[in-house]
Design an enzyme around this catalytic site. Structure first.
Site, PDB file in Angstrom:
ATOM      1  N   HIS A 106       0.861  -1.189   0.000  1.00  6.53           N
ATOM      2  CA  HIS A 106       0.000   0.000   0.000  1.00  6.53           C
ATOM      3  C   HIS A 106       0.891   1.230   0.000  1.00  6.53           C
ATOM      4  CE1 HIS A 106      -2.809   3.101   0.933  1.00  6.53           C
ATOM      5  NE2 HIS A 106      -2.442   3.213   2.194  1.00  6.53           N
ATOM      6  N   HIS A 108       0.999   5.757  -0.953  1.00  6.72           N
ATOM      7  CA  HIS A 108       0.246   6.984  -1.191  1.00  6.72           C
ATOM      8  C   HIS A 108       0.792   7.639  -2.460  1.00  6.72           C
ATOM      9  CE1 HIS A 108      -1.045   7.460   3.322  1.00  6.72           C
ATOM     10  NE2 HIS A 108      -1.170   6.218   2.884  1.00  6.72           N
ATOM     11  N   TYR A 133      -0.495  -2.538 -21.855  1.00  6.74           N
ATOM     12  CA  TYR A 133       0.142  -3.064 -20.658  1.00  6.74           C
ATOM     13  C   TYR A 133      -0.662  -2.776 -19.396  1.00  6.74           C
ATOM     14  CZ  TYR A 133       4.197  -5.176 -22.703  1.00  6.74           C
ATOM     15  OH  TYR A 133       5.007  -6.019 -23.390  1.00  6.74           O
TER      16      TYR A 133
END
Length: 232
Positions: A106, A108, A133
């Site tokens: 994860h 930002h 892609y």
């Protein structure tokens, strides 16, 4: 760091856990060096059998100490390291929902957070399929409505999306948390990073072109499904 937990008496240190520690540190260093993460934003985890290794809460991913990564057992109890990231529940639920997942990241990432602020293409697909892609490496990426960081309700929303897409024959590899950034996963670190990198690059391209490009036409998408097994 605070909240350090010493290994429980008799806790095992094995090669698989040590290898996962090194891989998480390598990935965190790479993400930081390339500008995908900043300060203490983001988290990384790996699944080792029925255990999970995850970055500590408020850890700076570019400067991780492998010994301070949080090791969590099958019951969700922490066995070693600093206090686990507040997104531990989300990571564990992703692993439960997708048996192929072994590595979760994860971040930002700037352009993906910016995309949520500027407006996504649609709640079911945050970006249109503008490059082959993106279709092949990323696939569908739903938007998860905003909830505070670490809110356990996010895990429910993410796993519901994973189940819905799997049932429809187009399994997902990522979601985008509104105002917080992407969560991606894969069978290993390289696969998860490939998704993250292609997703962030496509967001950058779409924003740079003022969100004008049209999606690839249906015959082109059908060809990518046929030739490469793209989940689109």
């Amino acid at each position: 760091m605070t909240g350090h937990t010493d290994p429980a008496p008799g806790a095992e240190r094995d090669e698989a856990v040590d290898a996962a520690r090194r891989e998480i540190v390598r990935v965190g260093t790479s993400l930081f060096a390339r500008g995908y993460v900043h300060a203490s934003a983001g988290n990384i985890s790996a699944r080792i059998g029925d255990r999970h290794l995850i970055t500590p809460t408020d850890a700076a991913l570019g400067f991780l100490d492998p010994e301070r990564l949080a090791l969590v057992d099958a019951r969700g109890e922490q066995r070693a390291g600093d206090r686990a990231s507040k997104t531990l529940t989300l990571h564990r639920r992703i692993y439960e929902a997708d048996p192929t997942a072994r590595f979760v990241v994860h971040t930002h990432s700037t352009h993906l957070v910016g995309l949520t602020l500027a407006g996504v293409w649609s709640p079911d697909d945050v970006l249109p399929p503008i490059t082959p892609y993106y279709v092949m490496k990323v696939g569908h990426v739903p938007l998860i409505p905003y909830h505070r960081p670490g809110d356990p309700l996010v895990a429910d929303l993410v796993t519901a999306r994973i189940a819905d897409r799997a049932a429809g024959g187009t399994p997902i590899r990522a979601v985008l948390l509104d105002r917080l950034g992407p969560v991606v996963w894969g069978p290993d670190a390289a696969s998860a990073l490939a998704v993250l990198e292609e997703l962030e690059e496509t967001a950058r391209l779409w924003l740079l072109t003022d969100r004008r490009p049209e999606p690839l036409p249906a015959p082109a998408l059908a060809e990518l499904r046929s030739a490469f097994g793209a989940a689109w």
